[in-house]
Motif scaffolding. Structure first.
Motif, PDB file in Angstrom:
ATOM      1  N   LEU A 211       0.829  -1.204   0.000  1.00 13.66           N
ATOM      2  CA  LEU A 211       0.000   0.000   0.000  1.00 13.66           C
ATOM      3  C   LEU A 211       0.865   1.257   0.000  1.00 13.66           C
ATOM      4  CD1 LEU A 211      -3.008  -0.775   2.370  1.00 13.66           C
ATOM      5  CD2 LEU A 211      -3.048  -0.452  -0.088  1.00 13.66           C
ATOM      6  N   TYR A 212       1.920   1.262   0.809  1.00 14.71           N
ATOM      7  CA  TYR A 212       2.819   2.411   0.825  1.00 14.71           C
ATOM      8  C   TYR A 212       3.459   2.636  -0.548  1.00 14.71           C
ATOM      9  CZ  TYR A 212       2.844   3.577   5.808  1.00 14.71           C
ATOM     10  OH  TYR A 212       2.492   4.027   7.064  1.00 14.71           O
ATOM     11  N   ASP A 213       3.758   1.549  -1.243  1.00  9.46           N
ATOM     12  CA  ASP A 213       4.459   1.643  -2.525  1.00  9.46           C
ATOM     13  C   ASP A 213       3.513   1.775  -3.711  1.00  9.46           C
ATOM     14  OD1 ASP A 213       6.795   1.348  -1.113  1.00  9.46           O
ATOM     15  OD2 ASP A 213       7.020  -0.797  -1.540  1.00  9.46           O
ATOM     16  N   HIS A 214       2.211   1.591  -3.494  1.00  9.75           N
ATOM     17  CA  HIS A 214       1.247   1.592  -4.595  1.00  9.75           C
ATOM     18  C   HIS A 214       1.148   2.999  -5.197  1.00  9.75           C
ATOM     19  CE1 HIS A 214      -2.396   0.926  -6.905  1.00  9.75           C
ATOM     20  NE2 HIS A 214      -2.391  -0.348  -6.556  1.00  9.75           N
TER      21      HIS A 214
ATOM     22  N   SER B  92      -2.534   7.022  -1.671  1.00 13.58           N
ATOM     23  CA  SER B  92      -1.860   8.174  -1.057  1.00 13.58           C
ATOM     24  C   SER B  92      -2.377   8.401   0.347  1.00 13.58           C
ATOM     25  CB  SER B  92      -2.099   9.433  -1.906  1.00 13.58           C
ATOM     26  OG  SER B  92      -3.475   9.762  -1.921  1.00 13.58           O
ATOM     27  N   ARG B  93      -1.735   9.318   1.036  1.00 10.20           N
ATOM     28  CA  ARG B  93      -2.151   9.749   2.365  1.00 10.20           C
ATOM     29  C   ARG B  93      -2.566  11.211   2.294  1.00 10.20           C
ATOM     30  NH1 ARG B  93       3.325   7.911   5.167  1.00 10.20           N
ATOM     31  NH2 ARG B  93       4.064   8.623   3.141  1.00 10.20           N
ATOM     32  N   PHE B  94      -3.263  11.654   3.306  1.00  8.33           N
ATOM     33  CA  PHE B  94      -3.748  13.036   3.294  1.00  8.33           C
ATOM     34  C   PHE B  94      -3.897  13.540   4.715  1.00  8.33           C
ATOM     35  CE2 PHE B  94      -7.444  10.348   3.629  1.00  8.33           C
ATOM     36  CZ  PHE B  94      -8.301  11.011   4.482  1.00  8.33           C
ATOM     37  N   SER B  95      -4.039  14.837   4.836  1.00 10.03           N
ATOM     38  CA  SER B  95      -4.337  15.473   6.108  1.00 10.03           C
ATOM     39  C   SER B  95      -5.119  16.741   5.787  1.00 10.03           C
ATOM     40  CB  SER B  95      -3.043  15.775   6.885  1.00 10.03           C
ATOM     41  OG  SER B  95      -3.344  16.230   8.196  1.00 10.03           O
TER      42      SER B  95
ATOM     43  N   PRO C  33      -8.696   4.677  -2.753  1.00  6.50           N
ATOM     44  CA  PRO C  33      -8.709   4.914  -4.198  1.00  6.50           C
ATOM     45  C   PRO C  33      -9.646   3.952  -4.919  1.00  6.50           C
ATOM     46  CG  PRO C  33      -6.817   3.591  -3.640  1.00  6.50           C
ATOM     47  CD  PRO C  33      -7.531   3.882  -2.347  1.00  6.50           C
ATOM     48  N   PRO C  34      -9.970   4.225  -6.183  1.00  4.50           N
ATOM     49  CA  PRO C  34     -10.773   3.280  -6.956  1.00  4.50           C
ATOM     50  C   PRO C  34     -10.054   1.939  -7.086  1.00  4.50           C
ATOM     51  CG  PRO C  34     -10.597   5.393  -8.086  1.00  4.50           C
ATOM     52  CD  PRO C  34      -9.632   5.428  -6.952  1.00  4.50           C
TER      53      PRO C  34
END
Length: 485
Positions: free
Chosen positions: A290-293, A297-300, A433-434
């Motif tokens: 997931l981190y490398d996908h 992404s991450r958000f804040s 994500p989709p």
């Protein structure tokens, strides 16, 4: 009695500690801050109480398994649940649309706005009702648990939305108000299925807000853990884990203590767990993927709190406002979320009210604020500039607030990074994500037989319910290993 040492006293850590005590384990939690709760917190400014976390809480419907866990951990139970008539309202000069708890009313409101979109609206409402089954509430009634057959029959209706982003969903409608309504609640790269599930959660009476807000919920969970005989050490950070072969045998703290452990639960951000406490090679492969996908992404977000010199604000609940293009470069966002707290009488002094705002930040923008904080004068000036722009935007929408709105606090992704240790200041997990299948990852760590992960990052998009589920799952895994489950 076996001792479980839990690193991190947020929702996942507190849940793990409570479940450990309920099942006869000795449980010790180390939390680096002076209070437990993690992101589930709030604070006071000038007589106002700022609530950091709960906009809606998944699991407030008593028919759901999550409700059972919230009651078991003390988060819910005797506390009153505030169920608003609508979760949010998207408002423009040309019209507005509310996410009503009553799906039939939402259907009628959408058709009234855009009769020409009737086929797309009908399909969306069918999918919204189908999405209720994912959170285990019957699509026919909010007081019954969904059956397996209902879940299976709902999947074909949801697959269509599984492939698209919220922006793509919005573009399927010709009416600009409906378009904005679909796009404004989550970051731009969020999947439409995630939006549907969030909407269905609220429309199932499963997304209410506990009275008293986030901080009181954290305090109830903390009191539950301590009352069960759990040992809580606030203001104590864990700096290392002692490994002997394939087992963790102890943890060390910033106070120079070494504490022996039979099992260790990592209830902290994975970026801290794997890189600070353990080598990165220990990160579970599904989590690393997931981190490398490339599309995950991450958000804040950037937040402001304003005191309002009116006893009643000019709107109720949440308002979603599209930011004018000339301000989007300054705010680095397309939509602004406004929230008022008139349902919490103690959050503002008598005769006044509280308004909080937030707008999302991409992962790159989060890093921008984190770097900017290293230059304090510029960082403070930037926050002031942004809060002034937001105040002016609010007043332009609600002129009756002119001269009556005063910023009392701002916080950014850099604040969250400092407070929680989250790598980019994320207060939730990965954006949804989709095409992503939100499968819950187990917390086992390959190469270590008695170390377990318990975080919201084990299922996108994270949040309090995922964190609590992860805490419970970690203890169940320990029990299974001990042949007690």
């Amino acid at each position: 009695m076996s001792k479980i040492v839990i690193i991190g006293g947020g929702v996942a850590g507190l849940t793990a500690g409570i479940c450990a005590r309920l099942n006869g384990y000795e449980a010790v939690i180390f939390e680096k801050h002076r209070i437990a709760g993690g992101n589930l917190t709030g604070w006071d400014r000038g007589g106002f109480h700022i609530d950091n976390c709960v906009h809606w809480l998944t699991g407030t419907n008593p028919v759901t398994p999550q409700y059972r866990l919230w009651v078991e951990t003390g988060a819910l139970g005797d506390v009153e649940i505030y169920q608003a008539d609508s979760l949010y309202t998207y408002e423009t000069a040309s019209g507005k649309l509310c996410l009503s708890r009553d799906v039939n009313r939402l259907h009628a409101d959408m058709l009234a706005l855009s009769p020409r979109d009737d086929r797309e609206i009908d399909a969306f409402i069918k999918a919204l009702n189908a999405a209720k089954t994912i959170i285990e509430v019957s699509s026919k009634s909010n007081d019954k648990r969904a059956t397996t057959s209902e879940l299976l029959s709902s999947l074909p209706l949801l697959l269509h939305y599984h492939r698209m982003m919220t922006h793509e969903l919005g573009q399927r409608f010709s009416n600009p108000v409906i378009q904005g309504f679909m796009e404004c609640l989550f970051p731009a790269d969020f999947g439409a299925l995630g939006l549907l599930v969030a909407m269905a959660t609220f429309c199932s009476d499963n997304g209410g807000v506990p009275k008293g807000g986030s901080l009181m919920m954290a305090q109830r969970m903390t009191e539950r853990f301590v009352s069960l005989g759990g040992e809580l050490h606030c203001g104590t950070a864990v700096t290392g884990i002692g490994i002997n072969g394939k087992r963790a045998v102890s943890v060390t703290t910033d106070k120079g203590e070494t504490v022996n452990a039979d099992d260790v639960i990592l209830a902290v951000d994975p970026a801290f767990a794997f890189g600070k406490l353990l080598d990165k090679s220990y990160m579970p492969l599904p989590l690393k993927r997931l981190y490398d996908h490339p599309s995950v992404s991450r958000f804040s977000s950037f937040h402001c709190a304003f005191s309002c010199e009116l006893s009643e604000p000019p709107f109720h609940g949440d308002r979603m406002v599209k930011i004018p293009k000339e301000l989007q470069n300054v705010l680095r966002s397309e939509y602004l979320i406004l929230r008022e707290y008139s349902h919490e009488e103690c959050f503002a002094p008598e005769g006044k009210s509280l308004i909080q705002t937030m707008h999302y930040c991409t992962e790159d923008e989060c890093r921008f604020y984190i770097r900017m904080k290293e230059r304090p004068a510029e960082y403070i000036a930037l926050k002031k500039e942004i809060s002034d722009e937001i105040a002016a935007l609010i007043v332009s929408r609600y002129p009756e607030l002119s001269g009556k709105l005063h910023c009392i606090d701002t916080w950014t992704p850099a604040t969250y990074k400092r407070y929680t240790g989250a790598d980019v200041g994320s207060y939730m997990g990965f954006a949804f994500p989709p095409k992503l299948n939100p499968i819950f990852m187990n917390g086992r760590i390959k190469g270590l037989s008695n170390v377990y992960l318990a975080t919201q990052w084990q299922q996108a998009p994270g949040g309090l319910s995922v964190a609590s589920k992860a805490g419970e799952a970690a203890v169940k895994a320990i029990m299974k290993h001990d042949k007690r489950g």
